[in-house]
Scaffold this motif. Structure first.
Motif, PDB file in Angstrom:
ATOM      1  N   SER A   2       0.772  -1.072   0.000  1.00  9.73           N
ATOM      2  CA  SER A   2      -0.115  -0.064  -0.090  1.00  9.73           C
ATOM      3  C   SER A   2       1.018   0.923  -0.074  1.00  9.73           C
ATOM      4  CB  SER A   2      -0.896  -0.067   1.137  1.00  9.73           C
ATOM      5  OG  SER A   2      -0.515   0.507   2.381  1.00  9.73           O
ATOM      6  N   ALA A   3       2.249   1.277   0.710  1.00  9.10           N
ATOM      7  CA  ALA A   3       2.927   2.389   0.785  1.00  9.10           C
ATOM      8  C   ALA A   3       3.276   2.646  -0.811  1.00  9.10           C
ATOM      9  CB  ALA A   3       4.236   2.130   1.602  1.00  9.10           C
ATOM     10  N   ILE A   4       3.710   1.458  -1.423  1.00 10.69           N
ATOM     11  CA  ILE A   4       4.385   1.609  -2.760  1.00 10.69           C
ATOM     12  C   ILE A   4       3.112   2.369  -3.846  1.00 10.69           C
ATOM     13  CG2 ILE A   4       5.095   0.212  -4.960  1.00 10.69           C
ATOM     14  CD1 ILE A   4       6.366  -1.472  -3.232  1.00 10.69           C
ATOM     15  N   GLU A   5       1.806   1.756  -3.366  1.00 15.13           N
ATOM     16  CA  GLU A   5       0.828   2.368  -4.349  1.00 15.13           C
ATOM     17  C   GLU A   5       0.874   3.856  -4.205  1.00 15.13           C
ATOM     18  OE1 GLU A   5      -0.985   1.109  -6.674  1.00 15.13           O
ATOM     19  OE2 GLU A   5       0.473  -0.556  -6.251  1.00 15.13           O
ATOM     20  N   VAL A   6       0.928   4.300  -2.726  1.00 12.76           N
ATOM     21  CA  VAL A   6       0.754   5.698  -2.565  1.00 12.76           C
ATOM     22  C   VAL A   6       1.643   6.423  -3.138  1.00 12.76           C
ATOM     23  CG1 VAL A   6       0.858   7.310  -0.729  1.00 12.76           C
ATOM     24  CG2 VAL A   6      -0.602   5.392  -0.599  1.00 12.76           C
ATOM     25  N   MET A   7       3.083   5.889  -3.151  1.00 16.74           N
ATOM     26  CA  MET A   7       4.290   6.518  -3.512  1.00 16.74           C
ATOM     27  C   MET A   7       4.135   6.689  -5.168  1.00 16.74           C
ATOM     28  SD  MET A   7       7.236   5.538  -1.099  1.00 16.74           S
ATOM     29  CE  MET A   7       7.410   3.736  -0.879  1.00 16.74           C
ATOM     30  N   LYS A   8       3.782   5.820  -5.819  1.00 18.56           N
ATOM     31  CA  LYS A   8       3.525   5.632  -7.124  1.00 18.56           C
ATOM     32  C   LYS A   8       2.515   6.655  -7.672  1.00 18.56           C
ATOM     33  CE  LYS A   8       4.538   0.815  -8.932  1.00 18.56           C
ATOM     34  NZ  LYS A   8       3.740  -0.199  -8.907  1.00 18.56           N
ATOM     35  N   TYR A   9       1.437   6.812  -6.852  1.00 15.33           N
ATOM     36  CA  TYR A   9       0.196   7.859  -7.155  1.00 15.33           C
ATOM     37  C   TYR A   9       0.982   9.112  -7.143  1.00 15.33           C
ATOM     38  CZ  TYR A   9      -4.027  10.107  -6.353  1.00 15.33           C
ATOM     39  OH  TYR A   9      -5.354  10.913  -6.495  1.00 15.33           O
ATOM     40  N   TYR A  10       1.949   9.435  -6.041  1.00 20.55           N
ATOM     41  CA  TYR A  10       2.415  10.691  -5.921  1.00 20.55           C
ATOM     42  C   TYR A  10       3.683  11.099  -6.784  1.00 20.55           C
ATOM     43  CZ  TYR A  10      -1.164  12.125  -2.590  1.00 20.55           C
ATOM     44  OH  TYR A  10      -2.272  12.574  -2.005  1.00 20.55           O
ATOM     45  N   GLY A  11       4.110  10.196  -7.655  1.00 18.85           N
ATOM     46  CA  GLY A  11       4.974  10.130  -8.577  1.00 18.85           C
ATOM     47  C   GLY A  11       6.283  10.016  -7.852  1.00 18.85           C
ATOM     48  N   ILE A  12       6.533   9.260  -6.772  1.00 17.85           N
ATOM     49  CA  ILE A  12       8.009   8.981  -6.311  1.00 17.85           C
ATOM     50  C   ILE A  12       8.335   7.772  -6.925  1.00 17.85           C
ATOM     51  CG2 ILE A  12       8.850   8.245  -4.009  1.00 17.85           C
ATOM     52  CD1 ILE A  12       6.648   9.954  -2.545  1.00 17.85           C
ATOM     53  N   GLU A  13       9.690   7.868  -7.591  1.00 20.26           N
ATOM     54  CA  GLU A  13      10.225   6.955  -8.228  1.00 20.26           C
ATOM     55  C   GLU A  13      11.079   5.912  -7.643  1.00 20.26           C
ATOM     56  OE1 GLU A  13      11.489   8.812 -11.640  1.00 20.26           O
ATOM     57  OE2 GLU A  13       9.418   9.084 -12.413  1.00 20.26           O
ATOM     58  N   SER A  14      11.781   6.658  -6.472  1.00 19.63           N
ATOM     59  CA  SER A  14      12.782   5.823  -5.849  1.00 19.63           C
ATOM     60  C   SER A  14      12.714   6.052  -4.401  1.00 19.63           C
ATOM     61  CB  SER A  14      14.183   6.131  -6.331  1.00 19.63           C
ATOM     62  OG  SER A  14      14.363   7.696  -6.180  1.00 19.63           O
ATOM     63  N   VAL A  15      13.363   5.361  -3.485  1.00 21.32           N
ATOM     64  CA  VAL A  15      13.187   5.384  -2.221  1.00 21.32           C
ATOM     65  C   VAL A  15      14.726   4.855  -1.460  1.00 21.32           C
ATOM     66  CG1 VAL A  15      11.939   3.080  -2.058  1.00 21.32           C
ATOM     67  CG2 VAL A  15      11.954   4.660  -0.034  1.00 21.32           C
ATOM     68  N   ARG A  16      15.143   5.517  -0.434  1.00 23.71           N
ATOM     69  CA  ARG A  16      16.481   5.102   0.121  1.00 23.71           C
ATOM     70  C   ARG A  16      15.896   3.998   1.353  1.00 23.71           C
ATOM     71  NH1 ARG A  16      21.365   6.296   0.277  1.00 23.71           N
ATOM     72  NH2 ARG A  16      21.238   7.742  -1.481  1.00 23.71           N
ATOM     73  N   VAL A  17      16.651   2.768   1.191  1.00 24.23           N
ATOM     74  CA  VAL A  17      16.339   1.665   2.082  1.00 24.23           C
ATOM     75  C   VAL A  17      17.547   1.239   2.761  1.00 24.23           C
ATOM     76  CG1 VAL A  17      14.321   0.838   0.588  1.00 24.23           C
ATOM     77  CG2 VAL A  17      16.860  -0.203   0.193  1.00 24.23           C
TER      78      VAL A  17
END
Ligand code: PLP
Length: 441
Positions: free
Chosen positions: A424-439
């Motif tokens: 669900s966090a990935i869906e939200v990030m995609k929705y807002y156009g976030i392409e990458s994340v620091r892990v």
């Protein structure tokens, strides 16, 4: 009301002084206002050991806000770091480990404060979409009883202008003997309404206001307010705590701006605010009659839920910007306009004409994906300071988030450092156009 900082800077200029001190522009820089930009020379007082003109000016601000008020030249961010320090020290002084129950819509500066100060957070999600965090007194009491926090931290108003019932929330906190800190970055002006809605007046123990967001103050100017009921110990140490996070070179331009604002707030501001609210109300009515959906909430924000009108917020923003009207914020669902008494009548007319010329279309029915509660596996400090790497969103499922990801100014965090990145966090990030994340590596 006297403006001691402004008076000092002006009288210093008039002396045509030999400036054998910082800053390097010597009052004659290229922008034209450098003459007023000084450092903590003799007579200019010191922000974190104020005994002279800064103390006098802060006392003026305190009398305007009706509570001890301290200046920040580093926005609400510095005040949030300081509030969190007080909350932690208060817990420790009672022999407890700090654990802050916080609205999930906390600004990123709160997350960074958690990493710097290493306190535990329990999240309050509220019973609405995750852009706002509508917490009721009943929800809060239940959480306090279940989680035994040492303090509560809420954002009010939020970026969209939603207001919480601070009075009821504060009485729940008082009943359970936990401190209530409010991020009122968007609400300095609430003190000057006919009936104050300022969090301190409604019972909060601590609160910060970004003066620069809603008052005639330069960017960076903010206030930290402490209620009279807060332990005196923290009033005596507040400047000391502010210093932990602050530059040792506070901007005199910003302090002079806070100082000059006192005079306006004491004099004409209330009247111009009422007038401005009338313009805003009238514009909101016209827009509603025209078919727009306007969110209710604080009086000075105009938040349009644009999809009902057939457009994304980004599309409406583009149309406004074509008319040289620049919104505060927009995303696919909303556009947020933040007027102030310093907007002219003509500004409102231009805005109304431009919005009303946009032809209504069929409503867009898609809405943002639901965000589920996240699973925490590390604390914020461990995750934020852990070795990390940037990965594409599509490869992030199941990994531990290690940075603050924000799509946009409302600073709503789909996933927080130390939490597992869920579908669900990935869906939200995609929705807002976030392409990458620091892990975490
Ligand atoms: C809700 C909220 N809190 C805190 C801040 C930080 O304020 P400042 O930029 O004054 O440091 C912001 C900034 O946008 C905000 O929106």
């Amino acid at each position: 009301m006297k403006t001691p900082i402004v008076s000092f800077l002006k009288s210093y200029q008039e002396k045509s002084p030999v400036r054998m001190h910082m800053p390097g522009h010597k009052g004659a820089g290229i922008l034209g206002f450098e003459e007023m930009d000084l450092t903590e020379i003799h007579g200019a007082d010191e922000l974190f050991a104020a005994e002279g003109i800064i103390k006098e000016s802060e006392q003026n601000a305190s009398s305007l806000f009706g509570c001890p008020t301290y200046y920040s030249t580093q926005g609400s961010t510095l005040c949030i770091q300081t509030m969190c320090t007080i909350l932690c020290q208060d817990a420790k002084s009672k022999g407890k480990n700090p654990k802050i129950l916080a609205g999930r819509n906390a600004h990123r500066s709160f997350i960074h404060a958690a990493a710097l100060l290493d306190f535990d957070i329990e999240w309050l999600y509220g019973n609405s979409d995750y852009l706002s965090c509508k917490v009721s007194a009943k929800d809060l009491e239940k959480e306090i009883i279940e989680n035994h926090p040492t303090a509560v931290y809420l954002t009010n108003p939020d970026y969209l202008g939603n207001l919480l019932d601070i009075k009821s929330l504060a009485s729940v906190c008082k009943k359970h003997n936990v401190l209530l800190a409010i991020d009122n970055a968007h609400g300095a002006y609430l003190r000057f309404l006919e009936s104050s809605l300022h969090p301190i007046d409604l019972g909060a123990d601590l609160c910060c206001d970004s003066a620069h967001k809603t008052l005639p103050v330069l960017t960076g100017g903010a206030y930290l307010h402490l209620s009279d009921s807060l332990n005196k110990e923290w009033k005596s140490q507040v400047k000391h705590f502010m210093e932990y996070f602050s530059s040792t070179s506070p901007s005199y331009l910003i302090m002079a701006s806070l100082d000059a604002a006192n005079e306006v707030l004491d004099d004409t501001f209330r009247k111009s605010l009422f007038e401005c609210i009338r313009y805003v109300d009238s514009l909101k009515n016209t827009l509603v009659q025209h078919g727009y959906t306007i969110l209710s909430g604080e009086p000075m924000k105009i938040t349009i839920s644009t999809k009902d009108y057939g457009y994304t917020g980004n599309e409406i923003a583009d149309l406004l910007m074509d008319c040289d009207i620049y919104p505060e914020f927009y995303d696919s669902d909303y556009i947020v306009l933040m007027p102030s008494p310093y907007n002219t009548k003509e500004d409102f007319i231009r805005l109304e004409i431009c919005l009303c010329e946009i032809e209504r279309k069929k409503a867009i029915l898609t809405s943002f994906p639901k965000l589920e509660c996240a699973q925490k596996v590390m604390n914020v400090r461990q995750a934020l300071f852990a070795p990390s790497m940037k990965v594409d969103i599509s490869k992030s499922l199941g990994q531990i988030c290690s940075s603050v990801i924000v799509s946009c100014p409302p600073a709503i965090l789909p996933v927080i450092p130390g939490e597992i990145i869920s579908e669900s966090a990935i869906e939200v990030m995609k929705y807002y156009g976030i392409e990458s994340v620091r892990v975490v590596k």
